[in-house]
Design a protein around this motif. Structure first.
Motif, short mmCIF file in Angstrom:
data_model
loop_
_atom_site.label_atom_id
_atom_site.label_comp_id
_atom_site.label_asym_id
_atom_site.label_seq_id
_atom_site.Cartn_x
_atom_site.Cartn_y
_atom_site.Cartn_z
N ARG A 11 -9.79 8.13 7.67
CA ARG A 11 -9.90 9.55 7.35
C ARG A 11 -8.97 10.41 8.18
O ARG A 11 -8.92 11.61 8.00
N MET A 12 -8.27 9.83 9.15
CA MET A 12 -7.38 10.61 9.99
C MET A 12 -6.11 10.97 9.24
O MET A 12 -5.58 10.17 8.47
N ALA A 13 -5.61 12.17 9.48
CA ALA A 13 -4.39 12.63 8.82
C ALA A 13 -3.19 11.96 9.47
O ALA A 13 -3.24 11.47 10.59
N GLY A 14 -2.09 11.98 8.76
CA GLY A 14 -0.86 11.45 9.32
C GLY A 14 -0.47 10.14 8.65
O GLY A 14 -1.26 9.53 7.93
N PRO A 15 0.75 9.70 8.89
CA PRO A 15 1.19 8.46 8.26
C PRO A 15 0.48 7.25 8.85
O PRO A 15 0.21 7.19 10.05
N LYS A 16 0.16 6.31 7.98
CA LYS A 16 -0.43 5.06 8.45
C LYS A 16 0.11 3.93 7.57
O LYS A 16 0.39 4.12 6.39
N ASP A 17 0.26 2.78 8.18
CA ASP A 17 0.73 1.61 7.46
C ASP A 17 -0.47 0.83 6.95
O ASP A 17 -1.40 0.54 7.70
N VAL A 18 -0.43 0.48 5.66
CA VAL A 18 -1.55 -0.22 5.03
C VAL A 18 -1.01 -1.49 4.40
O VAL A 18 0.03 -1.47 3.73
N LYS A 19 -1.71 -2.59 4.61
CA LYS A 19 -1.33 -3.86 3.98
C LYS A 19 -2.06 -3.96 2.65
O LYS A 19 -3.27 -3.76 2.57
N VAL A 20 -1.30 -4.32 1.61
CA VAL A 20 -1.84 -4.39 0.26
C VAL A 20 -1.49 -5.75 -0.33
O VAL A 20 -0.37 -6.25 -0.13
N ARG A 66 1.67 -13.36 -13.60
CA ARG A 66 1.43 -14.73 -14.05
C ARG A 66 0.34 -15.33 -13.17
O ARG A 66 0.36 -15.19 -11.96
N GLY A 67 -0.57 -16.00 -13.74
CA GLY A 67 -1.66 -16.57 -12.96
C GLY A 67 -1.21 -17.79 -12.16
O GLY A 67 -0.18 -18.40 -12.41
N GLY A 68 -1.99 -18.13 -11.16
CA GLY A 68 -1.73 -19.33 -10.40
C GLY A 68 -0.79 -19.15 -9.22
O GLY A 68 -0.53 -20.10 -8.50
N GLN A 69 -0.22 -17.98 -9.01
CA GLN A 69 0.67 -17.77 -7.87
C GLN A 69 -0.07 -17.03 -6.76
O GLN A 69 -1.01 -16.29 -7.01
N ARG A 70 0.42 -17.25 -5.55
CA ARG A 70 -0.19 -16.57 -4.41
C ARG A 70 0.09 -15.07 -4.46
O ARG A 70 1.18 -14.66 -4.83
N PRO A 71 -0.89 -14.27 -4.01
CA PRO A 71 -0.61 -12.83 -3.94
C PRO A 71 0.36 -12.54 -2.80
O PRO A 71 0.36 -13.20 -1.78
N GLU A 72 1.18 -11.54 -3.01
CA GLU A 72 2.17 -11.14 -2.01
C GLU A 72 1.58 -10.02 -1.15
O GLU A 72 0.95 -9.10 -1.66
N VAL A 73 1.78 -10.12 0.17
CA VAL A 73 1.28 -9.10 1.07
C VAL A 73 2.40 -8.10 1.32
O VAL A 73 3.46 -8.47 1.81
N LYS A 74 2.15 -6.84 0.96
CA LYS A 74 3.14 -5.78 1.18
C LYS A 74 2.56 -4.75 2.12
O LYS A 74 1.37 -4.46 2.08
N THR A 75 3.42 -4.19 2.96
CA THR A 75 3.00 -3.12 3.85
C THR A 75 3.54 -1.81 3.30
O THR A 75 4.75 -1.66 3.11
N LEU A 76 2.64 -0.89 3.05
CA LEU A 76 3.02 0.42 2.50
C LEU A 76 2.72 1.49 3.52
O LEU A 76 1.73 1.42 4.25
N ARG A 77 3.56 2.51 3.58
CA ARG A 77 3.32 3.66 4.46
C ARG A 77 2.71 4.76 3.61
O ARG A 77 3.28 5.20 2.63
N VAL A 78 1.53 5.21 4.02
CA VAL A 78 0.83 6.27 3.31
C VAL A 78 0.88 7.51 4.19
O VAL A 78 0.45 7.50 5.34
N LEU A 79 1.44 8.58 3.66
CA LEU A 79 1.56 9.83 4.40
C LEU A 79 0.27 10.63 4.30
O LEU A 79 -0.64 10.27 3.57
N GLY A 80 0.21 11.73 5.04
CA GLY A 80 -1.00 12.54 5.08
C GLY A 80 -1.36 13.17 3.76
O GLY A 80 -2.52 13.41 3.48
N ASN A 81 -0.38 13.43 2.90
CA ASN A 81 -0.67 14.07 1.61
C ASN A 81 -0.72 13.04 0.49
O ASN A 81 -0.59 13.38 -0.67
N GLN A 82 -0.90 11.77 0.82
CA GLN A 82 -0.95 10.71 -0.18
C GLN A 82 -2.24 9.94 -0.04
O GLN A 82 -2.93 10.02 0.97
N ARG A 83 -2.54 9.17 -1.10
CA ARG A 83 -3.70 8.29 -1.05
C ARG A 83 -3.35 6.98 -1.70
O ARG A 83 -2.40 6.89 -2.47
N LEU A 84 -4.14 5.98 -1.38
CA LEU A 84 -3.92 4.65 -1.92
C LEU A 84 -4.96 4.41 -3.00
O LEU A 84 -6.16 4.58 -2.77
N THR A 85 -4.52 4.02 -4.20
CA THR A 85 -5.45 3.77 -5.29
C THR A 85 -6.02 2.37 -5.16
O THR A 85 -5.53 1.55 -4.39
#
Length: 158
Positions: A102-111, A117-136
């Motif tokens: 809930r803190m404001a400011g940029p934060k790095d989130v792993k998604v 295609r089924g059967g493949q491993r999920p890829e881990v991505k790091t996204l930067r979320v700014l204070g005026n953004q949200r992650l769906t």
């Protein structure tokens, strides 16, 4: 408990901060009852700097209450002006459980990004979320919508 001693400069600073405050505790005709003392102690814990209004015409009695409260509650007497008493005590350190999400400011989130295609491993991505953004829930970053003026604000700006 001994009362806290402040330098004149510290007392002046606290007096300036207390200027706009309203009294949080009222002392009636019964004087300093145990309930009133408990309320003043709770108010000092919650706010640190408080005003107390005393409904008593005897200045000597008010001065005695003022000094008694400061000594009993280990608070610093800041000001006694008219029927108002101003007391200060440093607030106890609270264990603050700040929710990092809930803190404001940029934060790095792993998604986790899953392949279409089924059967493949999920890829881990790091996204930067700014204070005026949200992650769906789908792992996408959405910007905050611009505020619309309400009809009241529109009328005020005209």
């Amino acid at each position: 408990m001994p009362q806290i001693e402040l330098t004149p400069a510290e007392r002046r600073e606290q007096r300036a901060q207390a200027h706009h405050l309203t009294p949080v505790v009222l002392i009636g005709g019964d004087g300093l009852t145990p309930g009133v003392r408990k309320e003043i102690d709770a108010a000092l814990n919650a706010h640190g700097l408080i005003k107390v209004r005393v409904f008593n015409d005897d200045r000597a009695a008010r001065e005695l209450m003022y000094q008694e409260l400061a000594a009993e509650l280990s608070a610093a007497p800041i000001q006694h002006i008219g029927k108002l008493l101003v007391l200060w005590r440093p607030q106890p350190d609270k264990e603050r459980s700040i929710d990092e999400d809930r803190m404001a400011g940029p934060k790095d989130v792993k998604v986790l990004k899953y392949s279409k295609r089924g059967g493949q491993r999920p890829e881990v991505k790091t996204l930067r979320v700014l204070g005026n953004q949200r992650l769906t829930s789908g792992g996408q970053v959405k910007r905050a919508k611009k505020r619309r003026l309400t009809s009241v604000k529109k009328r005020q700006s005209d």
